[in-house]
Write a protein that holds these residues in place. Structure first.
Motif, mmCIF file in Angstrom:
data_model
loop_
_atom_site.group_PDB
_atom_site.id
_atom_site.type_symbol
_atom_site.label_atom_id
_atom_site.label_comp_id
_atom_site.label_asym_id
_atom_site.label_seq_id
_atom_site.Cartn_x
_atom_site.Cartn_y
_atom_site.Cartn_z
ATOM 1 N N ALA A 1 7.082 0.043 7.666
ATOM 2 C CA ALA A 1 7.050 -1.052 8.627
ATOM 3 C C ALA A 1 5.951 -0.815 9.645
ATOM 4 O O ALA A 1 5.716 0.318 10.082
ATOM 5 N N SER A 2 5.288 -1.904 10.020
ATOM 6 C CA SER A 2 4.260 -1.839 11.040
ATOM 7 C C SER A 2 4.600 -2.798 12.165
ATOM 8 O O SER A 2 5.019 -3.925 11.916
ATOM 9 N N MET A 3 4.408 -2.355 13.409
ATOM 10 C CA MET A 3 4.630 -3.213 14.558
ATOM 11 C C MET A 3 3.448 -4.151 14.770
ATOM 12 O O MET A 3 3.540 -5.142 15.497
ATOM 13 N N SER A 4 2.333 -3.859 14.126
ATOM 14 C CA SER A 4 1.133 -4.693 14.225
ATOM 15 C C SER A 4 0.928 -5.462 12.931
ATOM 16 O O SER A 4 1.360 -5.033 11.862
ATOM 17 N N ARG A 5 0.256 -6.573 13.059
ATOM 18 C CA ARG A 5 -0.023 -7.371 11.878
ATOM 19 C C ARG A 5 -0.993 -6.596 10.982
ATOM 20 O O ARG A 5 -2.040 -6.156 11.428
ATOM 21 N N VAL A 6 -0.641 -6.442 9.726
ATOM 22 C CA VAL A 6 -1.513 -5.808 8.742
ATOM 23 C C VAL A 6 -1.998 -6.890 7.793
ATOM 24 O O VAL A 6 -1.186 -7.580 7.173
ATOM 25 N N TRP A 7 -3.305 -7.034 7.712
ATOM 26 C CA TRP A 7 -3.883 -8.052 6.829
ATOM 27 C C TRP A 7 -4.131 -7.444 5.462
ATOM 28 O O TRP A 7 -4.681 -6.371 5.346
ATOM 29 N N GLY A 8 -3.687 -8.153 4.444
ATOM 30 C CA GLY A 8 -3.848 -7.637 3.096
ATOM 31 C C GLY A 8 -2.890 -6.487 2.831
ATOM 32 O O GLY A 8 -1.775 -6.459 3.347
ATOM 33 N N LEU A 9 -3.326 -5.544 2.023
ATOM 34 C CA LEU A 9 -2.466 -4.409 1.668
ATOM 35 C C LEU A 9 -2.445 -3.326 2.729
ATOM 36 O O LEU A 9 -1.496 -2.544 2.804
ATOM 37 N N GLY A 10 -3.465 -3.246 3.533
ATOM 38 C CA GLY A 10 -3.531 -2.212 4.550
ATOM 39 C C GLY A 10 -3.615 -0.822 3.943
ATOM 40 O O GLY A 10 -3.940 -0.649 2.765
ATOM 41 N N SER A 11 -3.298 0.169 4.757
ATOM 42 C CA SER A 11 -3.279 1.555 4.304
ATOM 43 C C SER A 11 -2.134 2.277 4.991
ATOM 44 O O SER A 11 -1.556 1.768 5.954
ATOM 45 N N ALA A 12 -1.823 3.461 4.495
ATOM 46 C CA ALA A 12 -0.657 4.181 5.000
ATOM 47 C C ALA A 12 -0.734 4.415 6.506
ATOM 48 O O ALA A 12 0.276 4.336 7.206
ATOM 49 N N GLY A 13 -1.931 4.668 7.025
ATOM 50 C CA GLY A 13 -2.075 4.955 8.445
ATOM 51 C C GLY A 13 -1.751 3.797 9.360
ATOM 52 O O GLY A 13 -1.573 3.984 10.568
ATOM 53 N N MET A 14 -1.673 2.595 8.804
ATOM 54 C CA MET A 14 -1.389 1.406 9.606
ATOM 55 C C MET A 14 0.102 1.189 9.802
ATOM 56 O O MET A 14 0.502 0.311 10.558
ATOM 57 N N PHE A 15 0.917 1.953 9.101
ATOM 58 C CA PHE A 15 2.367 1.789 9.159
ATOM 59 C C PHE A 15 2.978 3.005 9.850
ATOM 60 O O PHE A 15 2.772 4.128 9.424
ATOM 61 N N GLY A 16 3.760 2.730 10.890
ATOM 62 C CA GLY A 16 4.286 3.824 11.689
ATOM 63 C C GLY A 16 5.709 4.229 11.363
ATOM 64 O O GLY A 16 6.193 5.251 11.850
ATOM 65 N N ASN A 17 6.398 3.452 10.560
ATOM 66 C CA ASN A 17 7.792 3.740 10.235
ATOM 67 C C ASN A 17 7.955 3.777 8.721
ATOM 68 O O ASN A 17 7.493 2.870 8.022
ATOM 69 N N TRP A 18 8.635 4.810 8.250
ATOM 70 C CA TRP A 18 8.757 5.039 6.815
ATOM 71 C C TRP A 18 10.187 5.358 6.410
ATOM 72 O O TRP A 18 10.946 5.978 7.167
ATOM 73 N N GLY A 19 10.529 4.950 5.194
ATOM 74 C CA GLY A 19 11.787 5.355 4.609
ATOM 75 C C GLY A 19 11.636 6.717 3.948
ATOM 76 O O GLY A 19 10.555 7.308 3.945
ATOM 77 N N GLN A 20 12.721 7.188 3.374
ATOM 78 C CA GLN A 20 12.730 8.526 2.796
ATOM 79 C C GLN A 20 12.134 8.571 1.384
ATOM 80 O O GLN A 20 11.838 9.641 0.866
ATOM 81 N N GLY A 21 11.964 7.423 0.769
ATOM 82 C CA GLY A 21 11.410 7.350 -0.576
ATOM 83 C C GLY A 21 12.485 7.329 -1.640
ATOM 84 O O GLY A 21 13.575 7.878 -1.462
ATOM 85 N N THR A 22 12.174 6.670 -2.746
ATOM 86 C CA THR A 22 13.083 6.622 -3.879
ATOM 87 C C THR A 22 12.252 6.795 -5.163
ATOM 88 O O THR A 22 11.196 6.189 -5.308
ATOM 89 N N GLN A 23 12.742 7.625 -6.053
ATOM 90 C CA GLN A 23 11.997 7.951 -7.275
ATOM 91 C C GLN A 23 12.180 6.857 -8.311
ATOM 92 O O GLN A 23 13.304 6.427 -8.591
ATOM 93 N N VAL A 24 11.065 6.435 -8.890
ATOM 94 C CA VAL A 24 11.072 5.515 -10.028
ATOM 95 C C VAL A 24 10.376 6.226 -11.183
ATOM 96 O O VAL A 24 9.232 6.665 -11.049
ATOM 97 N N THR A 25 11.072 6.360 -12.287
ATOM 98 C CA THR A 25 10.514 7.017 -13.467
ATOM 99 C C THR A 25 10.589 6.051 -14.643
ATOM 100 O O THR A 25 11.661 5.539 -14.956
ATOM 101 N N VAL A 26 9.437 5.811 -15.254
ATOM 102 C CA VAL A 26 9.368 4.907 -16.387
ATOM 103 C C VAL A 26 9.013 5.722 -17.630
ATOM 104 O O VAL A 26 7.949 6.337 -17.696
ATOM 105 N N SER A 27 9.911 5.718 -18.587
ATOM 106 C CA SER A 27 9.679 6.488 -19.812
ATOM 107 C C SER A 27 9.027 5.615 -20.871
ATOM 108 O O SER A 27 9.257 4.411 -20.939
ATOM 109 N N SER A 28 8.206 6.256 -21.690
ATOM 110 C CA SER A 28 7.487 5.496 -22.732
ATOM 111 C C SER A 28 8.275 5.440 -24.024
ATOM 112 O O SER A 28 9.279 6.091 -24.183
#
Length: 125
Positions: free
Chosen positions: A98-125
């Motif tokens: 989440a960003s408190m500022s407007r991010v145009w387009g995709l932005g980059s990680a540094g533009m977002f100040g709040n993060w979740g803990q992450g969730t693993q996605v694994t796709v098997s072939s």
């Protein structure tokens, strides 16, 4: 501060689908842009989709366009990432941000100040 909690990751076969959820709490009224990022082993964290807090604008990384959809339920303060036609190269840890500022387009990680803990996605072939 905004607290973010992701859920919905897991193991899926190529061609399958998953839906990730990101529940936001705290100072959500000050949030401007939400995003989904992913990070594969040995690679940088990359932005794959963003959405304005009002849900009026969305942006996607070329590699996921037509397969992933970002959406938001304002009543639940929850952002979703619907992933379809999954490929082994989609395997990564997926993060909500989440960003408190407007991010145009995709932005980059540094533009977002709040993060979740992450969730693993694994796709098997």
């Amino acid at each position: 501060q905004v607290q973010l909690v992701e859920s919905g990751g897991g193991l899926v076969q190529a061609g399958g689908s998953l839906r990730l959820s990101c529940a936001a709490s705290g100072r959500t009224f000050s949030t401007s842009t939400m995003g989904w990022f992913r990070q594969a082993p040995g690679k940088e964290r990359e932005s794959i989709a963003t959405i304005t807090w009002a849900g009026t604008e969305t942006y996607y990384r070329d590699s996921v366009k037509g397969r992933f959809t970002i959406s938001k339920d304002n009543a639940k303060n929850t952002v979703y990432l619907q992933m379809s036609s999954l490929k082994p190269e989609d395997t990564a840890v997926y993060y909500c941000a989440a960003s408190m500022s407007r991010v145009w387009g995709l932005g980059s990680a540094g533009m977002f100040g709040n993060w979740g803990q992450g969730t693993q996605v694994t796709v098997s072939s």
